[in-house]
Design a protein around this motif. Structure first.
Motif, PDB file in Angstrom:
ATOM      1  N   ARG A 209       1.039 -18.002   2.803  1.00 34.74           N
ATOM      2  CA  ARG A 209       0.819 -18.462   1.429  1.00 34.74           C
ATOM      3  C   ARG A 209       0.103 -17.396   0.600  1.00 34.74           C
ATOM      4  N   ALA A 210      -0.945 -16.817   1.165  1.00 34.21           N
ATOM      5  CA  ALA A 210      -1.719 -15.800   0.437  1.00 34.21           C
ATOM      6  C   ALA A 210      -0.899 -14.541   0.176  1.00 34.21           C
ATOM      7  N   SER A 211      -0.001 -14.197   1.107  1.00 35.72           N
ATOM      8  CA  SER A 211       0.782 -12.974   0.938  1.00 35.72           C
ATOM      9  C   SER A 211       1.933 -13.155  -0.040  1.00 35.72           C
ATOM     10  N   LYS A 212       2.399 -14.404  -0.187  1.00 44.22           N
ATOM     11  CA  LYS A 212       3.576 -14.640  -1.037  1.00 44.22           C
ATOM     12  C   LYS A 212       3.244 -15.272  -2.388  1.00 44.22           C
ATOM     13  N   GLN A 213       2.133 -15.990  -2.458  1.00 44.54           N
ATOM     14  CA  GLN A 213       1.839 -16.749  -3.676  1.00 44.54           C
ATOM     15  C   GLN A 213       0.705 -16.096  -4.482  1.00 44.54           C
ATOM     16  N   PRO A 214       0.747 -16.251  -5.803  1.00 42.90           N
ATOM     17  CA  PRO A 214      -0.263 -15.614  -6.667  1.00 42.90           C
ATOM     18  C   PRO A 214      -1.557 -16.410  -6.751  1.00 42.90           C
ATOM     19  N   LEU A 215      -2.263 -16.503  -5.632  1.00 40.98           N
ATOM     20  CA  LEU A 215      -3.467 -17.338  -5.571  1.00 40.98           C
ATOM     21  C   LEU A 215      -4.630 -16.756  -6.365  1.00 40.98           C
ATOM     22  N   GLU A 216      -4.477 -15.493  -6.809  1.00 43.54           N
ATOM     23  CA  GLU A 216      -5.562 -14.843  -7.555  1.00 43.54           C
ATOM     24  C   GLU A 216      -5.622 -15.295  -9.018  1.00 43.54           C
ATOM     25  N   TYR A 217      -4.599 -16.031  -9.482  1.00 43.48           N
ATOM     26  CA  TYR A 217      -4.573 -16.522 -10.867  1.00 43.48           C
ATOM     27  C   TYR A 217      -4.524 -18.052 -10.892  1.00 43.48           C
ATOM     28  N   PRO A 218      -5.049 -18.669 -11.964  1.00 43.31           N
ATOM     29  CA  PRO A 218      -4.846 -20.109 -12.126  1.00 43.31           C
ATOM     30  C   PRO A 218      -3.355 -20.409 -12.280  1.00 43.31           C
ATOM     31  N   SER A 219      -2.904 -21.476 -11.627  1.00 43.11           N
ATOM     32  CA  SER A 219      -1.497 -21.878 -11.777  1.00 43.11           C
ATOM     33  C   SER A 219      -1.380 -23.356 -11.446  1.00 43.11           C
ATOM     34  N   CYS A 220      -0.190 -23.899 -11.669  1.00 50.24           N
ATOM     35  CA  CYS A 220       0.041 -25.307 -11.327  1.00 50.24           C
ATOM     36  C   CYS A 220       0.892 -25.409 -10.070  1.00 50.24           C
ATOM     37  N   GLY A 221       0.879 -24.343  -9.267  1.00 54.04           N
ATOM     38  CA  GLY A 221       1.670 -24.359  -8.045  1.00 54.04           C
ATOM     39  C   GLY A 221       3.137 -24.136  -8.346  1.00 54.04           C
ATOM     40  N   SER A 222       3.979 -24.628  -7.462  1.00 58.19           N
ATOM     41  CA  SER A 222       5.426 -24.464  -7.621  1.00 58.19           C
ATOM     42  C   SER A 222       5.893 -25.291  -8.823  1.00 58.19           C
ATOM     43  N   VAL A 223       6.496 -24.626  -9.801  1.00 62.48           N
ATOM     44  CA  VAL A 223       6.814 -25.293 -11.077  1.00 62.48           C
ATOM     45  C   VAL A 223       8.087 -26.129 -10.997  1.00 62.48           C
ATOM     46  N   PHE A 224       9.087 -25.619 -10.281  1.00 63.19           N
ATOM     47  CA  PHE A 224      10.400 -26.264 -10.279  1.00 63.19           C
ATOM     48  C   PHE A 224      10.769 -26.793  -8.894  1.00 63.19           C
ATOM     49  N   LYS A 225      11.545 -27.876  -8.885  1.00 63.92           N
ATOM     50  CA  LYS A 225      12.112 -28.376  -7.636  1.00 63.92           C
ATOM     51  C   LYS A 225      13.180 -27.392  -7.149  1.00 63.92           C
ATOM     52  N   ARG A 226      13.400 -27.379  -5.859  1.00 69.76           N
ATOM     53  CA  ARG A 226      14.443 -26.507  -5.317  1.00 69.76           C
ATOM     54  C   ARG A 226      15.811 -27.153  -5.543  1.00 69.76           C
ATOM     55  N   PRO A 227      16.703 -26.478  -6.282  1.00 72.92           N
ATOM     56  CA  PRO A 227      18.042 -27.048  -6.489  1.00 72.92           C
ATOM     57  C   PRO A 227      18.857 -26.968  -5.201  1.00 72.92           C
ATOM     58  N   VAL A 228      19.733 -27.922  -5.007  1.00 73.30           N
ATOM     59  CA  VAL A 228      20.558 -27.954  -3.796  1.00 73.30           C
ATOM     60  C   VAL A 228      21.362 -26.660  -3.681  1.00 73.30           C
ATOM     61  N   VAL A 251       5.494 -15.677 -15.861  1.00 78.70           N
ATOM     62  CA  VAL A 251       6.220 -15.871 -14.608  1.00 78.70           C
ATOM     63  C   VAL A 251       5.641 -14.850 -13.624  1.00 78.70           C
ATOM     64  N   SER A 252       5.089 -15.338 -12.540  1.00 77.40           N
ATOM     65  CA  SER A 252       4.355 -14.469 -11.615  1.00 77.40           C
ATOM     66  C   SER A 252       5.204 -13.286 -11.127  1.00 77.40           C
ATOM     67  N   LYS A 253       4.568 -12.124 -11.103  1.00 76.24           N
ATOM     68  CA  LYS A 253       5.231 -10.927 -10.578  1.00 76.24           C
ATOM     69  C   LYS A 253       5.258 -10.948  -9.047  1.00 76.24           C
ATOM     70  N   LYS A 254       4.448 -11.825  -8.473  1.00 73.19           N
ATOM     71  CA  LYS A 254       4.354 -11.914  -7.010  1.00 73.19           C
ATOM     72  C   LYS A 254       5.324 -12.943  -6.441  1.00 73.19           C
ATOM     73  N   HIS A 255       5.481 -14.067  -7.142  1.00 69.04           N
ATOM     74  CA  HIS A 255       6.373 -15.138  -6.695  1.00 69.04           C
ATOM     75  C   HIS A 255       6.970 -15.778  -7.943  1.00 69.04           C
ATOM     76  N   ALA A 256       8.281 -15.614  -8.110  1.00 70.31           N
ATOM     77  CA  ALA A 256       8.937 -16.044  -9.350  1.00 70.31           C
ATOM     78  C   ALA A 256       8.905 -17.554  -9.567  1.00 70.31           C
ATOM     79  N   GLY A 257       8.613 -18.332  -8.517  1.00 65.79           N
ATOM     80  CA  GLY A 257       8.564 -19.783  -8.675  1.00 65.79           C
ATOM     81  C   GLY A 257       7.266 -20.293  -9.278  1.00 65.79           C
ATOM     82  N   PHE A 258       6.322 -19.378  -9.551  1.00 62.90           N
ATOM     83  CA  PHE A 258       5.023 -19.750 -10.098  1.00 62.90           C
ATOM     84  C   PHE A 258       4.874 -19.217 -11.520  1.00 62.90           C
ATOM     85  N   ILE A 259       4.190 -19.983 -12.348  1.00 60.66           N
ATOM     86  CA  ILE A 259       3.787 -19.509 -13.680  1.00 60.66           C
ATOM     87  C   ILE A 259       2.268 -19.476 -13.679  1.00 60.66           C
ATOM     88  N   VAL A 260       1.709 -18.305 -13.961  1.00 57.90           N
ATOM     89  CA  VAL A 260       0.262 -18.128 -13.840  1.00 57.90           C
ATOM     90  C   VAL A 260      -0.388 -17.948 -15.214  1.00 57.90           C
TER      91      VAL A 260
END
Length: 301
Positions: A209-228, A251-260
């Motif tokens: 999680r720490a290596s893939k997600q932008p935990l260094e910034y405030p965020s609301c976690g994963s913004v979108f559901k995974r489409p089929v 849109v996070s430069k570390k993980h595109a599924g996050f908005i920071v």
């Protein structure tokens, strides 16, 4: 005035007026609530629900506010924040967790008792109530896999219990989202496991999680559901949207599924970025991204 009435009738409960919800959300955004209450137990929660019903006061329930965007106009009526209902206890292989308990701390308590089953949730920054409400999950695990039953408070103030089956869990959904019941306590059916193996799995997932997600910034976690049939992050990345910024929301430069929140973002910034991402991904790939994050509140007071 309703403000004075609630303070007079429920003096034992901490209640704040016109308090910015940005102080409580993980994005550090959100306008003021007319009233915010912090009940310490089930009886106080019940009293607040009765008060809201009797006085026709709009009622909003918030837990850890980790997968939540509150609009800049704030929330009218009464907001109940459940983070003071935080008791966690273990009886044999059952773990009882109050709605406001931190999911991360709950996984640690499970580990301390040598109980396995909750490792997948080791780094999810939400509350137990919110996790049940949206069937939170990560790394091939979901709340529905380990939940035995849940105690809820109905909008009329009645206390009920639902079994796992009765909660009608789906991908990031549950029956609670349509019936507006308030989670009070969840009971998890876990199993005795090897403490060393449990710790290793939790550490592994926290590292990922720490290596893939932008935990260094405030965020609301994963913004979108995974489409089929798709990976959300890849769709956004392949749309050239990583780093796309409006105001302080990016849109996070570390993980595109996050908005920071890279600095002084507003909820309006967040919503504008979400809309743009949805538009571009649909234009490029014909895929409609649905929000996983809960969006509440008003555009203006």
């Amino acid at each position: 005035m309703i403000d004075d009435k609630i303070l007079n009738e429920l003096p034992q409960i901490e209640i704040l007026k016109d308090e910015p919800l940005a102080h409580y959300t993980n994005t550090k955004t959100g306008g003021p609530a007319d009233l915010i209450a912090f009940p310490k137990n089930i009886a106080e929660t019940q009293a607040l629900v009765f008060f809201a019903k009797e006085n026709e006061l709009p009622l909003t329930i918030i837990g850890n506010a980790s997968n939540l965007i509150v609009k800049d106009g704030g929330i009218r009526g009464l907001v109940i924040i459940l983070t003071k209902l935080a008791e966690v206890k273990v009886e044999n292989d059952l773990l009882f967790a109050s709605a406001g308990a931190s999911l991360i701390e709950t996984t640690e308590i499970a580990y301390q008792h040598g109980l396995t089953g909750l490792e997948f949730a080791a780094g999810i920054p939400g509350s137990i109530g919110g996790a049940v409400f949206m069937n939170a999950g990560a790394y091939d695990g979901e709340i529905k896999d380990v939940l035995a039953k849940v105690k809820v408070l109905t909008p009329t103030g009645e206390i009920k219990e639902y079994s796992n089956e009765e909660l009608e869990f789906g991908y990031r959904t549950s029956r609670l989202q349509t019936e507006h019941d308030i989670v009070l306590e969840a009971v998890f059916a876990l199993k005795q496991g090897d403490k060393t193996a449990i710790r290793e799995r939790m550490d592994e997932l926290n590292f990922l999680r720490a290596s893939k997600q932008p935990l260094e910034y405030p965020s609301c976690g994963s913004v979108f559901k995974r489409p089929v049939g798709h990976f959300t992050g890849k769709l956004i990345h392949d749309s050239g949207l990583q780093g796309f910024t409006i105001g302080g929301a990016q849109v996070s430069k570390k993980h595109a599924g996050f908005i920071v929140n890279i600095g002084a973002a507003t909820a309006t910034d967040y919503l504008a970025v979400i809309k743009h991402v949805q538009q571009v991904v649909f234009e490029k790939f014909g895929v409609k991204l649905e929000t996983e994050v809960r969006i509440i509140g008003t555009d203006g007071k």
